[in-house]
Scaffold this motif. Structure first.
Motif, mmCIF file in Angstrom:
data_model
loop_
_atom_site.group_PDB
_atom_site.id
_atom_site.type_symbol
_atom_site.label_atom_id
_atom_site.label_comp_id
_atom_site.label_asym_id
_atom_site.label_seq_id
_atom_site.Cartn_x
_atom_site.Cartn_y
_atom_site.Cartn_z
ATOM 1 N N PRO A 60 -3.954 8.363 -4.137
ATOM 2 C CA PRO A 60 -4.433 8.104 -5.501
ATOM 3 C C PRO A 60 -3.790 6.887 -6.148
ATOM 4 O O PRO A 60 -4.311 6.371 -7.140
ATOM 5 C CB PRO A 60 -4.068 9.384 -6.243
ATOM 6 C CG PRO A 60 -2.919 9.948 -5.484
ATOM 7 C CD PRO A 60 -3.195 9.623 -4.055
ATOM 8 N N HIS A 61 -2.671 6.427 -5.611
ATOM 9 C CA HIS A 61 -2.006 5.268 -6.200
ATOM 10 C C HIS A 61 -2.723 3.961 -5.877
ATOM 11 O O HIS A 61 -2.506 2.951 -6.542
ATOM 12 C CB HIS A 61 -0.558 5.184 -5.716
ATOM 13 C CG HIS A 61 0.347 6.188 -6.369
ATOM 14 N ND1 HIS A 61 0.479 6.285 -7.731
ATOM 15 C CD2 HIS A 61 1.162 7.141 -5.836
ATOM 16 C CE1 HIS A 61 1.344 7.251 -8.022
ATOM 17 N NE2 HIS A 61 1.759 7.788 -6.894
ATOM 18 N N ARG A 62 -3.601 3.959 -4.881
ATOM 19 C CA ARG A 62 -4.292 2.729 -4.477
ATOM 20 C C ARG A 62 -5.557 2.544 -5.315
ATOM 21 O O ARG A 62 -6.676 2.596 -4.816
ATOM 22 C CB ARG A 62 -4.582 2.759 -2.986
ATOM 23 C CG ARG A 62 -3.334 2.812 -2.123
ATOM 24 C CD ARG A 62 -3.626 2.741 -0.648
ATOM 25 N NE ARG A 62 -4.278 1.497 -0.257
ATOM 26 C CZ ARG A 62 -4.456 1.104 1.005
ATOM 27 N NH1 ARG A 62 -4.013 1.868 2.007
ATOM 28 N NH2 ARG A 62 -5.078 -0.032 1.279
ATOM 29 N N ILE A 63 -5.356 2.306 -6.595
ATOM 30 C CA ILE A 63 -6.482 2.265 -7.539
ATOM 31 C C ILE A 63 -7.393 1.075 -7.270
ATOM 32 O O ILE A 63 -8.614 1.218 -7.183
ATOM 33 C CB ILE A 63 -5.962 2.243 -8.987
ATOM 34 C CG1 ILE A 63 -5.155 3.512 -9.275
ATOM 35 C CG2 ILE A 63 -7.121 2.110 -9.967
ATOM 36 C CD1 ILE A 63 -4.502 3.523 -10.651
ATOM 37 N N GLU A 64 -6.821 -0.099 -7.146
ATOM 38 C CA GLU A 64 -7.646 -1.290 -6.926
ATOM 39 C C GLU A 64 -8.408 -1.192 -5.608
ATOM 40 O O GLU A 64 -9.595 -1.518 -5.535
ATOM 41 C CB GLU A 64 -6.767 -2.548 -6.946
ATOM 42 C CG GLU A 64 -7.543 -3.842 -6.750
ATOM 43 C CD GLU A 64 -8.433 -4.213 -7.943
ATOM 44 O OE1 GLU A 64 -9.305 -5.086 -7.777
ATOM 45 O OE2 GLU A 64 -8.255 -3.622 -9.027
ATOM 46 N N ASP A 65 -7.736 -0.752 -4.561
ATOM 47 C CA ASP A 65 -8.392 -0.639 -3.264
ATOM 48 C C ASP A 65 -9.532 0.379 -3.309
ATOM 49 O O ASP A 65 -10.614 0.147 -2.761
ATOM 50 C CB ASP A 65 -7.362 -0.222 -2.203
ATOM 51 C CG ASP A 65 -7.961 -0.174 -0.813
ATOM 52 O OD1 ASP A 65 -8.377 -1.230 -0.305
ATOM 53 O OD2 ASP A 65 -8.039 0.934 -0.245
ATOM 54 N N THR A 66 -9.298 1.497 -3.976
ATOM 55 C CA THR A 66 -10.348 2.511 -4.111
ATOM 56 C C THR A 66 -11.521 1.957 -4.903
ATOM 57 O O THR A 66 -12.691 2.160 -4.534
ATOM 58 C CB THR A 66 -9.796 3.771 -4.803
ATOM 59 O OG1 THR A 66 -8.745 4.317 -4.000
ATOM 60 C CG2 THR A 66 -10.884 4.813 -4.991
ATOM 61 N N TRP A 67 -11.234 1.244 -5.985
ATOM 62 C CA TRP A 67 -12.302 0.667 -6.806
ATOM 63 C C TRP A 67 -13.163 -0.293 -5.985
ATOM 64 O O TRP A 67 -14.400 -0.201 -5.989
ATOM 65 C CB TRP A 67 -11.702 -0.078 -8.007
ATOM 66 C CG TRP A 67 -12.711 -0.394 -9.071
ATOM 67 C CD1 TRP A 67 -12.937 0.317 -10.207
ATOM 68 C CD2 TRP A 67 -13.637 -1.485 -9.085
ATOM 69 N NE1 TRP A 67 -13.952 -0.260 -10.936
ATOM 70 C CE2 TRP A 67 -14.405 -1.369 -10.268
ATOM 71 C CE3 TRP A 67 -13.904 -2.547 -8.226
ATOM 72 C CZ2 TRP A 67 -15.410 -2.274 -10.615
ATOM 73 C CZ3 TRP A 67 -14.921 -3.457 -8.558
ATOM 74 C CH2 TRP A 67 -15.648 -3.317 -9.728
ATOM 75 N N GLN A 68 -12.504 -1.186 -5.269
ATOM 76 C CA GLN A 68 -13.245 -2.164 -4.475
ATOM 77 C C GLN A 68 -14.056 -1.484 -3.368
ATOM 78 O O GLN A 68 -15.188 -1.894 -3.065
ATOM 79 C CB GLN A 68 -12.287 -3.203 -3.882
ATOM 80 C CG GLN A 68 -11.549 -4.045 -4.900
ATOM 81 C CD GLN A 68 -12.454 -4.967 -5.698
ATOM 82 O OE1 GLN A 68 -13.593 -5.219 -5.326
ATOM 83 N NE2 GLN A 68 -11.941 -5.483 -6.804
ATOM 84 N N GLY A 69 -13.483 -0.429 -2.785
ATOM 85 C CA GLY A 69 -14.210 0.282 -1.742
ATOM 86 C C GLY A 69 -15.466 0.950 -2.257
ATOM 87 O O GLY A 69 -16.522 0.931 -1.599
#
Length: 404
Positions: A60-69
């Motif tokens: 859950p800490h990988r907010i930017e990566d999740t958003w881009q994905g």
């Protein structure tokens, strides 16, 4: 830390709200608002059937990566359903990250840039005397700035003037088919300067006044209205023309000094590129809930700041307290804050979504609770099931569908 569960809660404590709740293996939970007025179940399905399976097991800490994905990975980008779903994930992850840090979200966004967040309230009336009474009521509630909407002589139903509530739109929502409003641009253009003259005569020159044309004018009509309203020194004229035609704002801009605000129906920065880079507007109006979340809206405000353009986050009652809380954290943190729309909520809605943010004497503060500071009473939410609801539609006097 890993995401171990995520679920969608659809509830209707007077209005329909779509909430995403994400849970981690450390017991932390995060909430995100995915409400898309009139199309709520589309976003709920998008989340439940297509997004949640991608979240389970991720960090859950990988907010930017999740958003881009979620944005790039679907291939079919943008659009209100997609961006509302992504917004819910983004806000829920920021909620978790801030809770893990033991801090309110605004501290993770750079800390406070001000002590409190200024708002504007909604005043409306079927005629001018009723409008003036509504303005008095908003002033008594502490609002430092007031949006002015009124009926137009000869028209039966006009945007913003449907009930005695703050927003004036509530009556139009909880019904199985859209309410039909009528419209006459010439009548509106004759009437609206008289309205502002009456308000200024009653309340003087210092009260900041706003007005929403709600996308109903062509660029040349919008230019005329904005110029006619110059003597009344508006804080802003909102959505004066459909802004999908970004270049149309050039015509408006060259004819008036009335400040312009636009963007509540926009979903991404690409909707703003010309408007911001050419300084064709003064305030950006997108909501956290409809723009993909805190992450992209913060970037938008940073882009706007380079051109001396300020924020004016959309804040109607059909954005849940979850989305409102996220907006208030952003408002407190960003440097180029302008104003926050705030209509308040029913007591039942606030019981479903207990929150740490406060509204005092016309100003908001997000509070100091870790995360965004909103909880979800799931038992109470379950007691208020979804009800079909639609935004109104608008027709000209001859029956032609017009912009609402």
């Amino acid at each position: 830390m890993k995401i171990v569960d995520a679920k969608v809660v659809v509830t209707s404590p007077g209005r329909n709200f779509v909430t995403l709740k994400i849970t981690t293996d450390e017991g932390l939970t995060g909430l995100g608002d995915a409400t898309l007025n009139g199309r709520e179940l589309s976003v709920a399905s998008y989340l439940q059937d297509h997004v949640i399976p991608l979240l389970i097991g991720t960090d859950p800490h990988r907010i930017e990566d999740t958003w881009q994905g979620l944005y790039r990975g679907a291939y079919w980008r943008r659009g209100p359903v997609t961006m509302a779903a992504i917004a819910a994930v983004d806000v829920a992850l920021w909620d978790i990250k801030a809770k893990a840090a033991g801090l309110p979200l605004y501290q993770l966004l750079g800390g406070a840039s001000r002590e409190r967040v200024g708002t504007y309230g909604h005043a409306s009336g079927t005629d001018i005397p009723e409008l003036l009474d509504s303005v008095r009521a908003r002033i008594a509630e502490g609002y430092p700035s007031i949006r002015i909407q009124t009926g137009v002589p000869g028209l039966k139903a006009v945007y913003g003037v449907h009930s005695t509530g703050h927003d004036g739109d509530a009556v139009a929502h909880q019904q199985a088919r859209p309410m039909v409003e009528d419209w006459d641009t010439a009548a509106y253009m004759r009437h609206i300067p008289e309205v502002f003259e009456a308000v200024r005569n009653e309340f003087g020159p210092e009260l900041p006044l706003l007005h929403d044309a709600h996308h109903r004018l062509t660029p040349i009509q919008a230019a005329r209205v904005a110029k006619d309203l110059e003597p009344y020194r508006l804080f802003w004229l909102e959505d004066c023309t459909p802004a999908e035609d970004q270049e149309g704002l050039r015509l408006v801009r060259q004819h008036t000094t009335t400040p312009l605000a636009i963007g509540e129906v926009f979903n991404t920065v690409y909707d703003y590129q010309t408007l911001i880079s050419e300084k064709l507007i003064d305030y950006v109006r997108s909501a956290v809930t409809h723009f993909g979340g805190v992450s992209p809206l913060k970037k938008l405000f940073d882009f706007a700041a380079q051109h001396q353009i300020k924020s004016g986050i959309h804040g109607p009652e059909d954005i849940s307290p979850v989305g409102m809380a996220a907006a208030i954290h952003l408002d407190l943190a960003i440097h180029n804050f302008g104003i926050q729309e705030y209509s308040g909520y029913t007591q039942l809605t606030e019981e479903v979504f207990p929150h740490a943010y406060t509204f005092t004497n016309g100003y908001l503060h997000p509070g100091e609770a870790p995360g965004i500071g909103v909880e979800l009473n799931e038992d109470l939410a379950a007691a208020h099931e979804y009800k079909a609801a639609y935004l109104p539609v608008n027709r000209l006097q001859d029956g032609t569908v017009h912009d609402w």
